[in-house]
Scaffold this motif. Sequence first.
Motif, PDB file in Angstrom:
ATOM      1  N   LEU A  18      -8.046  -0.557  -1.894  1.00 40.40           N
ATOM      2  CA  LEU A  18      -7.833   0.860  -2.148  1.00 40.40           C
ATOM      3  C   LEU A  18      -8.987   1.337  -3.012  1.00 40.40           C
TER       4      LEU A  18
ATOM      5  N   ARG B 264      -0.192   3.674  -3.333  1.00 43.72           N
ATOM      6  CA  ARG B 264      -0.948   4.935  -3.254  1.00 43.72           C
ATOM      7  C   ARG B 264      -0.199   6.104  -3.886  1.00 43.72           C
TER       8      ARG B 264
ATOM      9  N   PHE C 185       0.821  -1.192   0.000  1.00 42.43           N
ATOM     10  CA  PHE C 185       0.000   0.000   0.000  1.00 42.43           C
ATOM     11  C   PHE C 185       0.869   1.261   0.000  1.00 42.43           C
TER      12      PHE C 185
ATOM     13  N   PRO D  30      -7.504   3.647   1.795  1.00 41.67           N
ATOM     14  CA  PRO D  30      -7.194   2.258   2.178  1.00 41.67           C
ATOM     15  C   PRO D  30      -8.208   1.708   3.173  1.00 41.67           C
TER      16      PRO D  30
END
Length: 403
Positions: free
Chosen positions: A356, A338, A334, A351
């Motif tokens: 996501l 992102r 993650f 998240p």
Amino acid sequence: MITAREDRRRTFGSMPPGTEPTTWWGRAWAEALEQFADSARLGRGRAYAASGQVDAITATPGRLVAYVRGSRPRPYRTELALTEFTGPEWDDLLASLAADPSALAALVEREVPRSLADRILPGPGELLPRCSCPDTGRPPCKHAAALCYRAARLVDEDPFVVLLLRGRGERELLDELTRRNAAHAAREQPASAPDFPGVPARTALARVPAPLPAPPVPPRAVGTPPACPADPAAPDPLVLDQLATDAAARAHALLTTGTDPMAGLDLWQDAVRLASAHPTAGLTGTARRLYRDLARATGRTTTDLARAAAAWRQGGPSALAVLEAPWDPPAGPFDRARPALLAAGLGLFRPDRNRLTSATRQLRLGRDNLWYAYESRPAEDDWWPAGSPSPDPLSALGHPAGS
């Protein structure tokens, strides 16, 4: 798997000789340009098309593009533009298709439904030609006419070309129609199911008093199952045919490899596998009945089954687990994903466990370390699998930066 980007861009190579369309919808395509065209230019365009002077044709929403070779060494860039449908127009068209089994069956068989022809096909003057040639007369020029006749042959063979020009790719159309048909099937589901007598397979096998004989030499290929006689008290013979065909294919795999490719699946997973066997599952009347029977046997809704079948087509048992079982992955994927999504201009993704989420797109991280893309309509929490899984989140979304 076809990505969303690939679904909305198709390129067609050279075609065999011949210029005239052979279907009524192909002729309607050509007539949309002919009614306002100069006959001499149309004649030259037919000759160009017949002699193979139209190179590969690329279709994208609203536009057909090809290079057409004329009298000069350098080919001309030629286009045919067609107005895309708006969102409400697409909703109305898809609702009509989902409510009309005969029209839907015709489209799946690569035919234009007559009931929807006036809404799908271009009308007179709706095809707008453009060409880089120096011809300043009334359009279309002979190069645009040649492209029109070649495109008519494409439309002959695949009406989804017209729907792509109207703004939607084939795969996304079939997926959306599957969703709508799941809702129709749910409304059509009877209150109770007929009770057919039987015993569990384990009980039947336990009655065998002696070991089974050695198996015969396996055939080279799976044969055709026998026809089922009509019997009002029996299950649908077409559904039995599908189940018999699936059982024969699994038996053949066991005989030839010694391994059951579906070993370890539970009842729900096997029902999902059966429902996902064909890309058009759930669109025809027979498939609708199969969906209802499978959903009833597993205690799920037909919408649950259609969504799970879409996940199975996306990536088999792993993709089904991603659909149904959220989990808590390590932070590393993650932390990398992102910022990459934000840098690619895709906005901020929120998240939540292994997911996501943005407004209409979602990424789910599987335990196999692949990203699985999902889509939903604006302001709705109705997520459906889309595209192919990838270790790169941008590629999973079909974004060019991830290629």
